[in-house]
Structure formats: structure tokens, C-alpha cells
Design a protein around this motif. Structure first.
Motif, PDB file in Angstrom:
ATOM      1  N   GLN A   3       0.871  -1.175   0.000  1.00  0.00           N
ATOM      2  CA  GLN A   3       0.000   0.000   0.000  1.00  0.00           C
ATOM      3  C   GLN A   3       0.907   1.224   0.000  1.00  0.00           C
ATOM      4  O   GLN A   3       1.790   1.331   0.841  1.00  0.00           O
ATOM      5  CB  GLN A   3      -0.884   0.005   1.247  1.00  0.00           C
ATOM      6  CG  GLN A   3      -1.896   1.125   1.250  1.00  0.00           C
ATOM      7  CD  GLN A   3      -2.684   1.166   2.556  1.00  0.00           C
ATOM      8  OE1 GLN A   3      -2.132   1.480   3.612  1.00  0.00           O
ATOM      9  NE2 GLN A   3      -3.954   0.843   2.485  1.00  0.00           N
ATOM     10  N   THR A   6      -2.034   5.870   1.944  1.00  0.00           N
ATOM     11  CA  THR A   6      -2.856   5.479   3.096  1.00  0.00           C
ATOM     12  C   THR A   6      -4.300   5.916   2.830  1.00  0.00           C
ATOM     13  O   THR A   6      -4.533   6.774   1.963  1.00  0.00           O
ATOM     14  CB  THR A   6      -2.338   6.159   4.381  1.00  0.00           C
ATOM     15  OG1 THR A   6      -2.367   7.571   4.163  1.00  0.00           O
ATOM     16  CG2 THR A   6      -0.930   5.711   4.712  1.00  0.00           C
ATOM     17  N   THR A  11       1.291   9.687   1.701  1.00  0.00           N
ATOM     18  CA  THR A  11       2.278   8.694   1.298  1.00  0.00           C
ATOM     19  C   THR A  11       3.676   9.175   1.640  1.00  0.00           C
ATOM     20  O   THR A  11       3.934  10.375   1.685  1.00  0.00           O
ATOM     21  CB  THR A  11       2.201   8.402  -0.210  1.00  0.00           C
ATOM     22  OG1 THR A  11       3.202   7.449  -0.526  1.00  0.00           O
ATOM     23  CG2 THR A  11       2.400   9.625  -1.073  1.00  0.00           C
ATOM     24  N   ASP A 222      -5.789   1.583  -4.019  1.00  0.00           N
ATOM     25  CA  ASP A 222      -4.714   2.576  -3.920  1.00  0.00           C
ATOM     26  C   ASP A 222      -4.072   2.684  -5.303  1.00  0.00           C
ATOM     27  O   ASP A 222      -3.235   1.861  -5.689  1.00  0.00           O
ATOM     28  CB  ASP A 222      -3.715   2.080  -2.858  1.00  0.00           C
ATOM     29  CG  ASP A 222      -2.350   2.728  -2.979  1.00  0.00           C
ATOM     30  OD1 ASP A 222      -2.223   3.756  -3.660  1.00  0.00           O
ATOM     31  OD2 ASP A 222      -1.406   2.182  -2.373  1.00  0.00           O
ATOM     32  N   ARG A 282      -9.908   8.516  -2.008  1.00  0.00           N
ATOM     33  CA  ARG A 282      -8.539   8.447  -1.487  1.00  0.00           C
ATOM     34  C   ARG A 282      -7.571   9.207  -2.408  1.00  0.00           C
ATOM     35  O   ARG A 282      -6.744   9.990  -1.954  1.00  0.00           O
ATOM     36  CB  ARG A 282      -8.087   6.987  -1.377  1.00  0.00           C
ATOM     37  CG  ARG A 282      -6.792   6.883  -0.605  1.00  0.00           C
ATOM     38  CD  ARG A 282      -6.176   5.515  -0.613  1.00  0.00           C
ATOM     39  NE  ARG A 282      -7.056   4.435  -0.190  1.00  0.00           N
ATOM     40  CZ  ARG A 282      -6.623   3.190   0.032  1.00  0.00           C
ATOM     41  NH1 ARG A 282      -5.346   2.905  -0.093  1.00  0.00           N
ATOM     42  NH2 ARG A 282      -7.458   2.238   0.370  1.00  0.00           N
TER      43      ARG A 282
END
Ligand code: TPP
Length: 354
Positions: A3, A6, A11, A222, A282
Motif C-alpha cells: 500500500q 494510506t 504517502t 490505492d 482516497r
């Protein structure tokens, strides 16, 4: 599980992606989402026959295509239409196929949404589950044999890992070191069959080991992580290091297709948990943190896409069906006498209703 972003869009180890590409990736994700909403409405209104949504799975398709070259070949499942938009295909091309009209490159012969686009190196999806897996392995073998530096990437679901073709394709690719990325979208369900009834393996990614193939599990919601994993796999494949297996953990937020009612087999609470992990939200947070996106841009982009979709739908609907001859053409070079007779009968029959 890999990942990079997050859930709150932060990141610490992002791969180098130019800002204009990041924005394009986001725009394409939103376009796919808006197209899904329209496709479902059109089917419910009886204006198209069938629709296959990919809501919740936008990060996998767009993250993968952004990490590949346009000359690489994609063997889709049926939830990856964003790839052709990323490669510059206009919405009209796809919407004409939904309506099976005279401009549909498939001449109205296929289920709507099962569309291949030659100009985008996007192979025709095959309805029988898993068949694209062997096709992708075989084509990659041919490319390597011709010393082309291209690779193939194949999409399939968790359900498809139970198909015979999964075994054949994985084994063939690993033994012959074909330049193929095996991309499993583990969206937790194969229509009404949950993952727990699909496999006893702890992870689908573990299956790669059995074939002697490197593989990993990644967060499929992601997009930056998807990009990074695919880029690494593609670089290896291009250097002749062989295939790579990626299991992307994601979730199908909508129905399997418009012929499905997921309320019959899964709890709303499960869907809500995954809705909170929406890949678009996201990525949007990430872009906002970088100063690349804001409410105004969001509003403008949505308006632009919705306008283009509406115009394409109006045009597609106003375009008549393909010529009736196309029911009989493209099978024989020289049409046999019995088909010629049937075509004549059909034309006469049609005239009675004109
Ligand atoms: C060989 C074969 N068996 C059954 C079907 C019916 N079918 C269509 S989609 C599907 C589920 C596939 O699930 P999965 O591979 O997890 O992909 P997803 O639809 O979740 O993206 C099934 C069983 C089919 N098309 N082909």
C-alpha cells in the motif's frame, strides 16, 4: 499487502509520476464512475440491454494502464473500460457499442459492454470466464519470440482463479517466461459466491508460488500502489525476466451486472464498509494535498464529462441499427446459397413492417 497511499491520501514513498499524468488518472477514474451511473440508468429505462459496472474498481484499471506503454496489449475481463479512455478512445465509440447501432464497430453483434477496441490494443473480452488468461500468455509468448519489447496484461476476477484456463495460462507463462502481467482483481465476490467459497488459500497471490512465478498482494483501491506494482512487473517482463502475478484487493460496490441483485446475498453493512474505502476519494485527497485538485476543478470536470456522455447517448440513440445484411456477413468470403435465400426472405419480411 503493498500500500503506497494510506486511506487518508498520504504517502511517504510515491513513485515518480508527472503531475499532468496524476490529474489525467484522476479524471479518468471519475469519468468511469459517471459512465457507470449513466449505463445503469439507461439499462433500467430499457434503452440498452445490459450493463456491467466497475464502481469501486476504478483504481486497478487506471493504475495499470498508466504504468504501461500504449503498445502493450490488454486482455480485459469486463470491468476495465477506463483503459480505452486513458488511451484516447472517445466516449462515443463505447456508447455506440452499448446501443449496438450502425456505428458500433462490433455491428451490434455483442452483448453491450463486451467491447474490444483495436486502436487501443484492448482485446475483445470473452464471456466464458478465464479464457483471456491463456490468450494473454500465448500472445506474450509470440511477442517475445518476435523479439518485440511489448508485454501483455490480463485482468480476471477471484472467481476466474478456479477456471482451468487459470492453471493452463499461469503454467504456460511461467515455464516459457512470457512477458505477461497476471492481474487478479479480487473484488471479494464472483456473482453470489464469496471469496471464502472460492479458495482455501490464505491469499490468491500465494497461488503464484505453485507455478514458480513471483507475485504479491496489493491494495487495489490505492491507485499509486497499483501503478508502482505494475511498473515494476512491466520493467521486469520487458527485460526478459518473465511473468508476474498481482492480486489486487478491491470490492465490487455495485451489482455484478444489471441482471444481478446483490441484496439477495450480501449485507448492506459490508458494502458500506467498503464504500468508506472508495479509491476515488482516497486519490482525490492525495491530489488535494499536493495542490493539484480542488472543488472547482471537480465541478468543472464532472460537468464536462456529463455533457459529453449525454451528447454521445443522444447521438448513439439517434443512429439507426446496422444494415440487416450484417446478420449474415463476415462469416463466409462467398455467402452460400442458403444464407442468400434467408437474407432475401428476411428483407421481404422487414418490408412488410416499413
Ligand atoms: C466458464 C463460465 N462459467 C460461468 C460463467 C458465468 N459467470 C459470469 S461472470 C461469473 C463470475 C466471475 O467472477 P470473478 O471471476 O470473480 O469476476 P468478477 O465478475 O467478480 O469481476 C460467472 C460465474 C461464465 N461466464 N463462464
Amino acid at each position: 499487502m503493498r500500500q503506497v497511499l494510506t486511506p487518508d491520501g498520504n504517502t511517504s514513498k510515491e513513485p515518480k509520476i508527472p503531475n499532468k499524468d496524476l490529474v489525467k488518472m484522476y479524471e479518468m477514474m471519475v469519468q468511469v464512475r459517471l459512465l457507470d451511473e449513466k449505463g445503469i440508468r439507461l439499462q433500467r429505462q430499457g434503452r440498452i440491454g445490459f450493463y456491467v459496472p466497475s464502481t469501486g474498481q476504478e483504481a486497478t484499471q487506471i493504475g495499470l494502464v498508466a504504468a504501461l506503454k500504449d503498445s502493450d496489449w490488454i486482455f480485459p475481463s469486463y470491468r476495465e473500460i477506463g483503459i480505452v479512455f486513458y488511451r484516447g478512445i472517445p466516449l462515443q465509440h463505447i456508447i455506440d457499442q452499448w446501443f449496438g447501432n450502425a456505428n458500433d464497430t462490433h455491428k451490434g453483434r455483442r452483448l453491450s459492454c463486451l467491447v474490444g477496441v483495436r486502436e487501443a490494443n484492448f482485446v475483445n473480452p470473452s464471456a466464458p470466464i478465464g479464457t483471456q488468461i491463456v490468450q494473454a500468455a500465448g500472445v506474450a509468448y509470440g511477442m517475445a519470440h518476435k523479439k518485440e519489447k511489448k508485454i501483455t496484461a490480463v485482468f480476471f476476477g477471484d472467481g476466474a482463479t478456479s477456471s482451468n484456463d487459470f492453471h493452463s495460462g499461469m503454467n504456460f507463462a511461467s515455464v516459457l517466461k512470457t512477458p505477461t502481467i497476471f492481474f487478479c482483481q479480487n473484488n471479494q465476490w464472483a456473482i453470489s459466491v464469496p471469496l471464502s467459497r472460492q479458495t482455501a488459500s490464505e491469499k490468491i497471490a500465494d497461488k503464484a508460488k505453485g507455478y514458480g512465478m513471483p507475485g504479491e498482494q496489493i491494495d487495489g483501491n490505492d491507485i499509486i500502489g497499483v501503478f508502482a506494482a505494475v511498473k515494476e512487473a512491466a520493467d521486469k517482463a520487458r527485460k526478459g525476466e518473465g511473468p508476474y502475478f498481482i492480486e489486487a484487493i478491491t470490492y465490487r460496490l455495485g451489482p455484478h451486472t444489471t441482471s444481478d441483485d446483490p441484496k439477495k446475498y450480501r449485507e448492506d453493512s459490508e458494502v458500506e464498509q467498503w464504500r468508506a474505502k472508495d479509491p476515488i476519494l482516497r486519490f482525490r485527497k492525495f491530489l488535494e494535498n499536493k495542490g493539484l485538485w480542488d472543488d472547482k476543478k471537480e465541478k468543472t470536470w464532472r460537468e464536462e464529462v456529463l455533457k459529453e456522455i449525454d451528447e454521445a447517448v443522444d447521438k448513439a440513440e439517434a443512429t439507426g441499427p446496422p444494415e440487416i445484411d450484417t446478420i449474415f456477413t463476415d462469416v463466409y468470403k462467398e455467402m452460400p446459397w442458403h444464407l442468400k435465400e434467408q437474407l432475401e426472405d428476411l428483407k421481404q419480411f422487414k418490408r412488410r413492417y416499413e
